[in-house]
Design a protein around this motif. Structure first.
Motif, PDB file in Angstrom:
ATOM      1  N   ILE A 135       0.848  -1.182   0.000  1.00 46.28           N
ATOM      2  CA  ILE A 135       0.000   0.000   0.000  1.00 46.28           C
ATOM      3  C   ILE A 135       0.887   1.236   0.000  1.00 46.28           C
ATOM      4  CG2 ILE A 135      -1.869   1.205   1.154  1.00 46.28           C
ATOM      5  CD1 ILE A 135      -2.552  -1.560  -0.034  1.00 46.28           C
ATOM      6  N   ALA A 136       1.122   1.737  -1.190  1.00 47.68           N
ATOM      7  CA  ALA A 136       1.905   2.961  -1.328  1.00 47.68           C
ATOM      8  C   ALA A 136       0.955   4.156  -1.246  1.00 47.68           C
ATOM      9  CB  ALA A 136       2.651   2.946  -2.657  1.00 47.68           C
ATOM     10  N   GLY A 137       1.505   5.331  -1.322  1.00 52.73           N
ATOM     11  CA  GLY A 137       0.707   6.537  -1.121  1.00 52.73           C
ATOM     12  C   GLY A 137      -0.407   6.740  -2.120  1.00 52.73           C
ATOM     13  N   ASN A 138      -0.265   6.236  -3.358  1.00 50.57           N
ATOM     14  CA  ASN A 138      -1.355   6.425  -4.311  1.00 50.57           C
ATOM     15  C   ASN A 138      -2.307   5.239  -4.316  1.00 50.57           C
ATOM     16  OD1 ASN A 138       0.415   4.658  -5.540  1.00 50.57           O
ATOM     17  ND2 ASN A 138       0.316   5.619  -7.550  1.00 50.57           N
ATOM     18  N   GLY A 246       7.564   6.856  -6.001  1.00 49.56           N
ATOM     19  CA  GLY A 246       6.946   7.539  -7.120  1.00 49.56           C
ATOM     20  C   GLY A 246       5.884   6.661  -7.748  1.00 49.56           C
ATOM     21  N   GLY A 247       4.973   7.292  -8.494  1.00 48.38           N
ATOM     22  CA  GLY A 247       3.904   6.527  -9.124  1.00 48.38           C
ATOM     23  C   GLY A 247       3.263   7.278 -10.262  1.00 48.38           C
ATOM     24  N   ASP A 249       0.773   9.516 -12.614  1.00 41.77           N
ATOM     25  CA  ASP A 249       0.217  10.869 -12.489  1.00 41.77           C
ATOM     26  C   ASP A 249       1.017  11.740 -11.531  1.00 41.77           C
ATOM     27  OD1 ASP A 249      -2.102  10.574 -14.259  1.00 41.77           O
ATOM     28  OD2 ASP A 249      -2.792   9.125 -12.769  1.00 41.77           O
ATOM     29  N   SER A 250       2.344  11.664 -11.666  1.00 42.06           N
ATOM     30  CA  SER A 250       3.323  12.505 -10.964  1.00 42.06           C
ATOM     31  C   SER A 250       3.285  12.329  -9.450  1.00 42.06           C
ATOM     32  CB  SER A 250       3.143  13.994 -11.310  1.00 42.06           C
ATOM     33  OG  SER A 250       1.996  14.547 -10.703  1.00 42.06           O
ATOM     34  N   PHE A 251       2.783  11.183  -8.982  1.00 33.70           N
ATOM     35  CA  PHE A 251       2.790  10.957  -7.543  1.00 33.70           C
ATOM     36  C   PHE A 251       4.222  10.840  -7.025  1.00 33.70           C
ATOM     37  CE2 PHE A 251       3.074   8.191  -3.860  1.00 33.70           C
ATOM     38  CZ  PHE A 251       2.192   8.811  -2.996  1.00 33.70           C
ATOM     39  N   MET A 252       4.496  11.491  -5.904  1.00 39.48           N
ATOM     40  CA  MET A 252       5.807  11.384  -5.264  1.00 39.48           C
ATOM     41  C   MET A 252       5.637  11.481  -3.751  1.00 39.48           C
ATOM     42  SD  MET A 252       7.511  15.102  -6.130  1.00 39.48           S
ATOM     43  CE  MET A 252       7.296  14.855  -7.884  1.00 39.48           C
ATOM     44  N   PHE A 852       0.377   2.343 -10.953  1.00 46.33           N
ATOM     45  CA  PHE A 852       1.646   1.740 -10.547  1.00 46.33           C
ATOM     46  C   PHE A 852       2.354   2.640  -9.556  1.00 46.33           C
ATOM     47  CE2 PHE A 852       2.495   4.407 -14.208  1.00 46.33           C
ATOM     48  CZ  PHE A 852       3.609   5.131 -13.826  1.00 46.33           C
ATOM     49  N   ASN A 853       3.285   2.068  -8.810  1.00 49.09           N
ATOM     50  CA  ASN A 853       4.169   2.819  -7.934  1.00 49.09           C
ATOM     51  C   ASN A 853       5.409   1.986  -7.658  1.00 49.09           C
ATOM     52  OD1 ASN A 853       3.626   1.178  -5.374  1.00 49.09           O
ATOM     53  ND2 ASN A 853       1.562   1.908  -5.877  1.00 49.09           N
ATOM     54  N   ALA A 854       6.460   2.646  -7.243  1.00 51.88           N
ATOM     55  CA  ALA A 854       7.714   1.978  -6.896  1.00 51.88           C
ATOM     56  C   ALA A 854       8.383   2.760  -5.773  1.00 51.88           C
ATOM     57  CB  ALA A 854       8.641   1.878  -8.099  1.00 51.88           C
ATOM     58  N   SER A 855       9.094   2.044  -4.900  1.00 50.71           N
ATOM     59  CA  SER A 855       9.749   2.699  -3.775  1.00 50.71           C
ATOM     60  C   SER A 855      11.103   2.061  -3.510  1.00 50.71           C
ATOM     61  CB  SER A 855       8.873   2.596  -2.518  1.00 50.71           C
ATOM     62  OG  SER A 855       8.726   1.245  -2.117  1.00 50.71           O
TER      63      SER A 855
END
Length: 860
Positions: A135-138, A246-247, A249-252, A852-855
């Motif tokens: 569960i990432a921020g987005n 990051g993910g 739609d410019s999620f950071m 999507f997201n990656a950390s």
């Protein structure tokens, strides 16, 4: 002959070398302080393995002089140990991977986890390490729970934090949510706004979902179940981490945390802070930004006392998307948002949610003696913020892609204004904020008594004081110098508002409109709650029984500061309601692998304050006839099976919820909204649910799955009224509507899921989850229900299309010097499936497509 001799010599040399390379590894596997028979012990990378005997002992002949062994048992976390030559590894402890005992550092008596009682309940546990990987921020915090039986997460497309969670078909207003033992549902209406808890994925150590009756001892009665969130507190181990993410739609997002560890005087400190932002979540016009912080300090002066102070909060703002007609999605695309457009060249929305809810608690655990311990928590929260919308009847123009042209609203306002730049409600359109502030204080205490070898008793106290303040204030004058409005007050006709208040969570803490700057409505709510509870349990190695009871009294009072609808000023009558709950159950262990249990309970639950008053915003008048307590009867039974490689649980349940109140929002002419009010409604939810986990010998592969089959419907007939939310009762109808056999909507009544985790090599693993949702119905279309009643026809809820979703992820852990690095990547809705997530009385919510997201996380 010489060659044959050389060959024989080399063969003997190789055989002797191989024999010399073998090692004998011994040890004893224990869990919860007892030997664990049947645990798998395997030489890593081979099929060479043994099982522990009845005393937990093992002896393994390895094929190498050095290497690693993997010890596993289903329901417990696998452990990998290195060996170098023959050796005895001694006692080896496996930790239960669905247990919360080891993560509860403080509040051991007030956090109602299932394993604190011997008699089982229908329960699922998600560990913090899994939450923080997946569960990432987005992604919503609620999505950490979606791969469990009878859980449904909806409305993720609404914006950051706008998701909803359903448990056995009951929404969040009818499910109890607890943070470290303290209730966090809204006192006024039971709702849970997940945007207020946007940082929970970062601070949660675990989540335990107790479906149905659950094990909670609190003087509360939840219909669907109880969700216990156990947060981080003061960590005893020194260290910390830094993570970037990051993910789409410019999620950071960036997070840093540090734990001091316990010093020689018994003090320890922990701190966590992060920041996130994105230009949208998925749909157009759903930008968001926020922070998250946690500060905790612990003190253990001696072996008997432990103290911990915790402060956490997640200030945030996010623009929102509501439901739309399917025709609008067909015209403008699946990411369409009817609330958004551009103003002065920048993305702008009618609807923005902003909130800051700091939460503080002080825990005291007092170990009186071996048989007696006391846990107490004093807690408080101070919510500040609200949500924006438009105010006034000025024109609203959309362009050819369905977006609002806010610059035209500004131009129309300027054209309608007088020489001072002032315009009124009928000619102009401004953005207002509906403010929802509160101060909430509570005390929760539990005394645990161990009597002899078999008896356990609990008695406790639960008290809460709550005051909520609600009004509207001007957020954006949209080109005007002032907005003229004397709505439902004794102010002069030319009363004008000239001050704008930011829709910002930080300024909401300190910048408050005084009474002269409030419009539309202005009132307060006082809710005081006092409850007591007790439990007794008798348990042996073969069986257990328990009985539990709680009683509570709750007072409600409204204070109005506007004239309102004839009776809006001053204090209302104080209403007192008494509620209770009684439940009990028993379990029987057929043998070490098989357990059966059954529980039953009855609740009488006080109504929410918002349902007691006829028009909560504008009047002190009570609803007539007066709203009475809701009555709930719950029955459930279950079966548990566990061996060394397989775990299986199955539960059956029936919940009857009578004398309940229902309200449904609807659109009225002139851009106004109304509410249908139904009373004396009965809902019956019954079904069967199961889950399983399979972990073959070796522990490199885990397969899990679940299923839920429900039959949720309304029963009986009910009278109704239709009320205009902004003026007076718009329409009253004395007839009844028939709801018998109408399906309960908004959550799928049938769902299945399966997933796996595969450890490819040391440090590298992949995982995937696949879910099927069907028998999903619309939220009752109240206008169709009323039309059916007036025309003497039968109403049936619309059945929405079934759909499937797949999520996948990869994790890679590696060393960087003496510290650990973790890379994690997630893809949600891998196949980009299109689906309808929900339908309410205003339109449809489409599901989210592929995200999507990656950390990268650095532990130090």
């Amino acid at each position: 002959m010489k060659k044959i001799t050389q060959f024989l010599f080399m063969s003997l040399l190789l055989l002797s070398t191989a024999a010399m390379a073998q090692s004998t590894v011994k040890g004893k596997v224990v869990a919860d302080g007892f030997p664990l028979p049947g645990a798998n012990v395997v030489e890593k990378g081979t099929s060479n393995g043994v099982s522990t005997d009845i005393d937990g002992n093992f002896t393994l002949q390895t094929n190498a002089a050095s290497g690693s062994i993997v010890i596993s048992y289903v329901g417990y976390s696998s452990i990998t140990l290195k060996f170098n030559g023959s050796q005895d590894l001694g006692s080896i402890t496996l930790e239960a991977d669905n247990s919360l005992q080891e993560v509860i550092v403080v509040g051991t008596g007030v956090i109602d986890i299932a394993e604190a009682r011997q008699t089982p309940v229908a329960v699922s546990t998600i560990r913090g390490k899994d939450i923080q990987l997946k569960i990432a921020g987005n992604s919503e915090f609620t999505e950490s729970m979606k791969n469990t039986p009878s859980i449904y997460v909806a409305n993720q497309a609404g914006g950051f934090g706008d998701s909803q969670l359903f448990l056995r078909g009951f929404n969040d207003t009818n499910t109890a949510f607890l943070l470290n033992g303290q209730p966090i549902n809204s006192v006024e209406d039971g709702r849970l706004f997940w945007s207020n808890w946007a940082g929970m994925a970062d601070v949660a150590n675990a989540v335990q979902i107790q479906r149905g009756l659950g094990s909670s001892k609190l003087a509360i009665s939840s219909v669907g179940g109880t969700v216990n969130i156990v947060s981080k507190t003061t960590e005893q181990k020194k260290g910390g981490f830094f993570r970037v993410m990051g993910g789409n739609d410019s999620f950071m997002k960036a997070t840093v945390a540090y734990n001091s560890g316990v010093n020689e005087k018994g003090w320890a400190f922990s701190v966590l802070v992060d920041h996130w932002q994105a230009h949208r979540k998925y749909s157009i016009g759903t930008a968001g930004q926020g922070q998250n912080y946690l500060f905790s300090v612990g003190y253990k002066p001696n072996d008997k006392n432990t103290f911990n102070f915790l402060l956490t909060g997640a200030p945030q703002w996010h623009d929102q998307n509501f439901s739309n007609d399917l025709e609008e999605y067909e015209l403008y695309g699946e990411k369409y948002n009817g609330n958004t457009g551009f103003k002065d060249g920048e993305r702008f929305s009618e609807r923005r949610n902003y909130y800051h809810k700091p939460v503080a608690n002080l825990n005291w655990d007092y170990n009186i003696n071996e048989k007696l311990d006391l846990s107490t928590v004093l807690y408080a929260s101070w919510g500040r913020g609200g949500g924006t919308g438009m105010l006034g009847r000025g024109s609203r123009i959309r362009n050819d892609i369905g977006e609002i042209v806010f610059d035209d609203i500004v131009d129309n306002n300027v054209a309608a204004a007088d020489s001072n730049g002032f315009a009124g409600f009928n000619d102009a359109r401004v953005r207002r904020a509906s403010v929802n502030n509160h101060n909430w204080y509570g005390l929760l205490s539990n005394l645990n008594i161990e009597s002899g070898e078999n008896w356990t008793f609990n008695v406790g106290f639960d008290g809460r004081l709550y005051k909520g303040d609600h009004w509207r204030q001007i957020n954006d004058l949209m080109g005007l110098s002032g907005f003229v409005d004397n709505f439902r007050t004794d102010r002069p006709d030319d009363y004008v508002f000239t001050t704008e208040f930011d829709a910002n969570p930080w300024s909401a803490l300190f910048e408050t409109a005084d009474e002269s700057e409030r419009t539309q409505f202005d009132y307060s709510e006082n809710i005081n709650y006092l409850g007591g509870f007790g439990q007794a349990e008798y348990s042996t190695d073969k069986f257990s029984v328990f009985v539990q009871a709680a009683v509570s009294t709750q007072s409600f009072q409204r204070t109005g500061r506007f004239i309102g609808t004839g009776n809006g000023l001053g204090e209302s009558e104080k209403i007192n309601k008494t509620g209770y709950q009684v439940k009990g159950g028993a379990s029987y262990n057929l043998d070490e692998q098989h357990t059966v249990f059954a529980n039953a309970g009855t609740f009488s639950r006080q109504p929410f304050l918002d349902n007691i008053f006829r028009d909560i915003r504008n009047s002190n008048d009570l609803v007539q006839p007066e709203i009475e307590n809701e009555e709930i009867l719950g029955l459930e039974a279950g079966y548990r099976f566990t061996n060394d490689v397989f775990r299986f649980n199955v539960d059956v349940y029936r919940t009857e919820w009578g004398n309940r109140f229902l309200s449904f929002g609807t659109e009225l002419p002139m851009d106004e909204f109304g509410t249908y009010r139904f009373t004396d409604v009965t809902q019956i939810h019954q079904g069967v649910e199961f889950d399983f986990e399979y972990r073959p010998i070796g522990g490199d592969f885990t397969l899990r799955g679940y299923g839920s089959l429900g039959n949720w419907k309304y029963e009986g007939s009910t009278p109704f009224t239709l009320q205009n939310d902004d003026t007076t009762v718009f329409l009253e109808t004395n007839g009844n509507v028939e709801l018998t056999d109408v399906k309960v909507g908004n959550a799928p009544q049938t769902s299945f899921g399966a997933g796996f985790v595969y450890n490819i090599t040391e440090g590298l693993s992949v995982d995937m989850d696949y879910n099927l949702f069907t028998d999903l119905y619309e939220f009752v279309d109240v206008e169709d229900v009323v039309d059916a009643a007036l025309n003497d026809t039968t109403y049936q809820a619309e059945k929405l299309p079934a759909y499937t979703l797949a999520d996948a992820g990869v994790t890679y852990r590696f060393d960087l010097g003496d510290n650990k690095m973790t890379f994690r990547a997630n893809v949600n809705n891998v196949f980009n499936s299109a689906y309808i997530n929900q339908r309410d009385n205003f339109g449809y919510f489409l599901g989210i497509g592929r995200t999507f997201n990656a950390s990268l996380r650095y532990n130090f």
